[in-house]
Design a protein around this motif. Structure first.
Motif, PDB file in Angstrom:
ATOM      1  N   ILE A  58       0.841  -1.213   0.000  1.00  0.00           N
ATOM      2  CA  ILE A  58       0.000   0.000   0.000  1.00  0.00           C
ATOM      3  C   ILE A  58       0.868   1.253   0.000  1.00  0.00           C
ATOM      4  O   ILE A  58       0.574   2.225  -0.711  1.00  0.00           O
ATOM      5  N   ASP A  61       2.172   1.726  -3.416  1.00  0.00           N
ATOM      6  CA  ASP A  61       1.103   2.282  -4.265  1.00  0.00           C
ATOM      7  C   ASP A  61       0.898   3.765  -3.985  1.00  0.00           C
ATOM      8  O   ASP A  61       0.622   4.556  -4.904  1.00  0.00           O
ATOM      9  N   THR A  62       1.010   4.114  -2.713  1.00  0.00           N
ATOM     10  CA  THR A  62       0.806   5.514  -2.330  1.00  0.00           C
ATOM     11  C   THR A  62       1.855   6.408  -2.992  1.00  0.00           C
ATOM     12  O   THR A  62       1.508   7.453  -3.578  1.00  0.00           O
ATOM     13  N   ARG A  65       1.196   6.729  -6.656  1.00  0.00           N
ATOM     14  CA  ARG A  65       0.088   7.676  -6.876  1.00  0.00           C
ATOM     15  C   ARG A  65       0.564   9.119  -6.719  1.00  0.00           C
ATOM     16  O   ARG A  65       0.163   9.999  -7.490  1.00  0.00           O
ATOM     17  N   ASN A  89      -7.000   6.154   1.688  1.00  0.00           N
ATOM     18  CA  ASN A  89      -7.939   5.737   0.642  1.00  0.00           C
ATOM     19  C   ASN A  89      -7.520   4.424   0.004  1.00  0.00           C
ATOM     20  O   ASN A  89      -8.362   3.546  -0.249  1.00  0.00           O
ATOM     21  N   ILE A  90      -6.231   4.290  -0.267  1.00  0.00           N
ATOM     22  CA  ILE A  90      -5.754   3.039  -0.873  1.00  0.00           C
ATOM     23  C   ILE A  90      -5.944   1.879   0.113  1.00  0.00           C
ATOM     24  O   ILE A  90      -6.375   0.779  -0.281  1.00  0.00           O
ATOM     25  N   THR A  93      -9.594   0.862   0.271  1.00  0.00           N
ATOM     26  CA  THR A  93      -9.962   0.099  -0.939  1.00  0.00           C
ATOM     27  C   THR A  93      -9.472  -1.340  -0.813  1.00  0.00           C
ATOM     28  O   THR A  93     -10.201  -2.281  -1.173  1.00  0.00           O
ATOM     29  N   LYS A  94      -8.287  -1.484  -0.297  1.00  0.00           N
ATOM     30  CA  LYS A  94      -7.729  -2.836  -0.150  1.00  0.00           C
ATOM     31  C   LYS A  94      -8.520  -3.646   0.875  1.00  0.00           C
ATOM     32  O   LYS A  94      -8.791  -4.836   0.663  1.00  0.00           O
TER      33      LYS A  94
END
Lengths: 200, 245
Positions: A58, A61-62, A65, A89-90, A93-94
């Motif tokens: 995560i 991913d952050t 992004r 937010n990520i 979602t996960k």
């Protein structure tokens, strides 16, 4: 001879200024941002979802992004609140995705492996280490057992030490809601961990 | 709020004392690798998109409702404006070129004042050619009030049987009198009645009343007009009515 391009010393730059430099195409500024926030975000996400590998993904991913949408950042908001909002937010979602898909782990790890992450004092005696690890495990389990709405805010306030105003900015919730949810979360944690306090 | 913080002081302390978890070793290297992949993906997809594919992407099924609504709106607007401009053209032709392209008949009086036309728009209007005013209100005006025709007025009076003293006017226009063929019998009647106005009037009234009662429609058939009609216009029935035998 003086160098034609004088290298900037980014270590003293604020987060916002680093982001501004990154927006202008300076990848070194982005590297500094990653260095500053990778551990903080990993800790926050780990406390929120309780899985180290997932937390690592995560956080990766952050930052991806942040890099791809760096042009959207404006200096109106603090960079820390912006990047934490993306991470939350990520993570949410996960969590939702994981609830829908029932996972069957191929390699079953023991809880002991996870505990090792929580080692705090390298010089402590083996007994106190074990006690500390156990206590940390209880607290982490208690955190994961409370509602996600309370958990997120309690971690932001009591683990990450954000102010109420910053939490309001991150979550978009009213101040009253934030405060009441944080207290509700603390109350729930206290109820779960009351046996530990009694022992103490 | 401080009170609340104190209330949960113990749990807050525990949470703050939780050990900080650090990122995995090699986090930055993996991140840089991912960023390079993302950048290459973006450029690769941009290059691969040909003109044909971009053109095809315009015709998605999801666009069908929006396109349908747009087409209907466009057609409606076109039809509306076509209709509007057509009417406008007709109106213009009527006003500007009517003397050349249309045969408009205007009724006018002897004093050259127009009272009506066969034009639908300009019906009961003054001549548009002589119109000095630009305002529409003054151009179109109400038709002049027409007098009640003689026959229907007289019939209604007789049927009601009231007001025997009412003066009945018989006036034919000079043109009608001239147009009427002067027969021998009418000349004779005129000569006979010329000297005796009273007798003539009585006779005329009797003839007129008989004609109406018997249902004969045109009054002119029963009544022989006289040239000097000014003296015979008015008859007082009550004063000069002879006794019926």
């Amino acid at each position: 001879m003086k160098p034609s391009h004088e290298e900037k010393d980014f270590s003293e730059f604020s987060d916002e200024k680093l982001m501004f430099e990154s927006q202008n195409g300076d990848n070194k500024a982005f590297d500094i941002i990653v260095q500053r926030y990778k551990d903080r975000l990993t800790n926050f996400i780990y406390r929120y979802i309780g899985n180290y590998d997932d937390a690592d993904d995560i956080v990766q991913d952050t930052f991806v992004r942040v890099y791809t949408s760096k042009h959207l950042y404006k200096e109106i908001a603090k960079f820390s609140t912006w990047v934490y909002t993306i991470a939350i937010n990520i993570a949410k979602t996960k969590v939702i995705r994981d609830k829908k898909v029932i996972k069957t782990p191929l390699i079953v790890g023991t809880d002991d492996e996870q505990w090792e992450l929580d080692l705090i004092d390298e010089d402590a005696s083996p007994e106190s280490k074990a006690n500390s690890m156990l206590l940390n495990k209880y607290i982490q389990d208690a955190l994961l057992s409370i509602n996600e709405l309370y958990r997120e805010l309690v971690i932001l306030r009591d683990v990450e030490n954000f102010s109420y105003e910053e939490i309001v900015e991150m979550t978009g919730l009213p101040m009253g809601t934030v405060k009441s949810r944080i207290n509700r979360g603390r109350e729930k944690l206290q109820e779960i961990l009351k046996d530990i306090y009694k022992d103490k | 709020m401080i009170h609340e913080e104190e209330k949960y002081q113990e749990i807050i302390k525990q949470l703050k004392s939780l050990p900080r978890v650090k990122a995995k070793v090699g986090f930055e290297d993996r991140l840089m690798q991912r960023l390079r992949e993302v950048e290459s993906d973006v450029t690769h997809t941009d290059r691969q998109k040909s003109v044909l594919e971009r053109f095809r992407s315009l015709f998605k099924p999801s666009f069908v409702p929006a396109v349908a609504v747009s087409v209907v709106l466009l057609i409606s607007i076109i039809v509306y404006f076509l209709y509007f401009t057509t009417n406008k053209d007709d109106y213009k032709i009527t006003l500007s070129d009517h003397s050349e392209t249309e045969h408009t008949i205007y009724l006018r009086t002897k004093e050259d004042s127009y009272i009506a036309s066969n034009n639908k728009i300009e019906n009961n209007s003054r001549s548009p050619l002589n119109n000095s005013s630009n305002s529409e209100r003054s151009y179109f005006f109400e038709p002049p009030a027409l007098n009640v025709d003689r026959t229907s007025k007289d019939i209604s009076n007789l049927n009601q049987g009231e007001d025997e003293n009412q003066v009945v006017s018989y006036r034919d226009s000079e043109a009608d009198i001239n147009k009427t063929p002067k027969t021998e019998s009418s000349e004779k009647v005129f000569e006979k009645n010329k000297d005796n106005d009273t007798k003539k009037r009585e006779t005329n009234i009797m003839v007129y009343e008989d004609a109406i009662r018997s249902g004969l429609p045109p009054l002119a058939k029963a009544y022989n007009p006289v040239k000097d009609s000014s003296k015979q216009d008015t008859v007082n029935k009550k004063n000069k009515k002879p006794e019926k035998k």
